[in-house]
Design a protein around this motif. Structure first.
Motif, short mmCIF file in Angstrom:
data_model
loop_
_atom_site.label_atom_id
_atom_site.label_comp_id
_atom_site.label_asym_id
_atom_site.label_seq_id
_atom_site.Cartn_x
_atom_site.Cartn_y
_atom_site.Cartn_z
N LEU A 181 -67.35 25.73 -51.99
CA LEU A 181 -66.57 24.69 -51.34
C LEU A 181 -66.99 24.57 -49.88
O LEU A 181 -67.25 25.57 -49.22
CB LEU A 181 -65.08 25.00 -51.44
CG LEU A 181 -64.50 25.07 -52.85
CD1 LEU A 181 -63.02 25.45 -52.80
CD2 LEU A 181 -64.69 23.76 -53.60
N GLN A 182 -67.07 23.33 -49.40
CA GLN A 182 -67.44 23.02 -48.02
C GLN A 182 -68.91 23.35 -47.69
O GLN A 182 -69.30 23.32 -46.52
CB GLN A 182 -66.52 23.72 -47.02
CG GLN A 182 -65.06 23.38 -47.16
CD GLN A 182 -64.77 21.89 -46.97
OE1 GLN A 182 -65.42 21.22 -46.16
NE2 GLN A 182 -63.81 21.38 -47.72
N GLN A 183 -69.73 23.63 -48.69
CA GLN A 183 -71.15 23.93 -48.44
C GLN A 183 -71.89 22.66 -48.01
O GLN A 183 -71.70 21.58 -48.58
CB GLN A 183 -71.81 24.50 -49.68
CG GLN A 183 -73.30 24.82 -49.51
CD GLN A 183 -73.90 25.39 -50.78
OE1 GLN A 183 -73.21 25.97 -51.62
NE2 GLN A 183 -75.21 25.22 -50.95
N ARG A 184 -72.74 22.81 -47.02
CA ARG A 184 -73.58 21.72 -46.53
C ARG A 184 -75.00 22.25 -46.36
O ARG A 184 -75.24 23.10 -45.49
CB ARG A 184 -73.05 21.18 -45.20
CG ARG A 184 -71.69 20.50 -45.31
CD ARG A 184 -71.08 20.25 -43.95
NE ARG A 184 -71.89 19.34 -43.14
CZ ARG A 184 -71.81 18.01 -43.21
NH1 ARG A 184 -70.96 17.44 -44.07
NH2 ARG A 184 -72.56 17.25 -42.45
N ASP A 185 -75.92 21.78 -47.21
CA ASP A 185 -77.32 22.18 -47.09
C ASP A 185 -78.04 21.21 -46.16
O ASP A 185 -77.89 19.99 -46.29
CB ASP A 185 -78.00 22.16 -48.46
CG ASP A 185 -77.62 23.35 -49.32
OD1 ASP A 185 -76.87 24.21 -48.83
OD2 ASP A 185 -78.09 23.42 -50.47
#
Length: 269
Positions: A181-185
């Motif tokens: 959750l809330q991961q941004r690559d």
């Protein structure tokens, strides 16, 4: 006498220093312990309309929680919720393909063929600490469930450099997976201007993935394309950060073959 008591206190302090002690907050119900890394996991039989409660501790590596049924039933017969050390909701799912923030309402499970070995899964980030896993039986029959947890060697993309194809190739591909959750690559394009970027996901877009190109403020959804300029910064995320998959086909820990969370970036002429 005082010296002896002091020495005993020192010995106890030394013993505690070598142990990882996680206390349960007052008023919070404990759960059946789950040992991270154990192939056996912990098993309970959950009556219709009831919930099994389990607990585990997430250390300095991410952990994937898998909930298996003894007899596989359609998605939606179980609802899995993860609570933090303060018993506050963190994530939930009733589907074997993805999980979501608890602020996102579960409206129903997507129909799919049930694979006996496929679990309901939720990934927890490193240093999450104490976690409680609630397994709600939404079916009309008792369900025997087993909860397992394993550390994951997951590498998130942060400022990963990508470029245009070279050495006579007409395209080059890169890939990743949104597993938290809330991961941004994030990626940085270090290549020639004018190449085409294609953003895709395998199968259905369960996570509502999107790709933003900050240089031109372009927003892509799976299947769309855009022209790249040198220095463009790309960010891949789930909509509102509220969804995540739990597996990537390149992950050796994913023997079930479900690859939700994955995406691909293809740069071509």
């Amino acid at each position: 006498m005082k010296k002896a008591a002091f020495l005993i206190l020192l010995a106890v302090a030394a013993l505690l220093a070598g142990c990882e002690i996680v206390l349960t907050a007052p008023g919070i119900l404990p759960g059946t312990p789950v040992t991270v890394g154990s192939d056996e996991g912990a098993t309970e039989t959950v009556d219709p309309g009831a919930a099994g409660r389990f607990e585990l501790v997430v250390g300095d590596k991410p952990v994937r929680i898998d909930v298996y049924q003894e007899d596989a039933t359609p998605d939606g017969d179980l609802m899995i919720r993860v609570l933090d050390k303060d018993n506050q909701p963190y994530a939930h799912t009733n589907n074997r393909n993805y999980f979501m923030d608890t602020e996102v309402e579960i409206t129903g499970a997507a129909a799919q063929g049930v694979v006996v070995n496929a679990p309901y899964s939720i990934n927890l980030p490193a240093n999450f600490g104490k976690a409680y896993v609630m397994v709600n039986n939404m079916s009309s029959a008792a369900q025997t469930v087993t909860v397992k947890a394993f550390e994951r060697n997951v590498v998130e993309r942060e400022g990963f450099e990508i470029s245009n194809p070279s050495n006579g190739a007409t395209s080059v591909g890169y890939g990743g997976a949104i597993l938290f959750l809330q991961q941004r690559d994030t990626y940085v394009y270090n290549g020639a201007d004018g190449y085409t970027l294609t953003f895709t996901v395998p199968g259905d877009d369960y996570l509502h993935l999107q790709l933003q190109i900050e240089g031109t403020n372009t927003l892509l959804t799976p299947g769309q394309q855009a022209q790249l300029l040198n220095g463009d910064r790309l960010t891949v995320s789930a909509r509102d950060g509220a969804y995540a998959g739990f597996c990537a086909s390149v992950d050796p820990g994913c023997s079930d073959g479900i690859d939700t969370g994955e995406y691909s970036l293809t740069i071509s002429q």
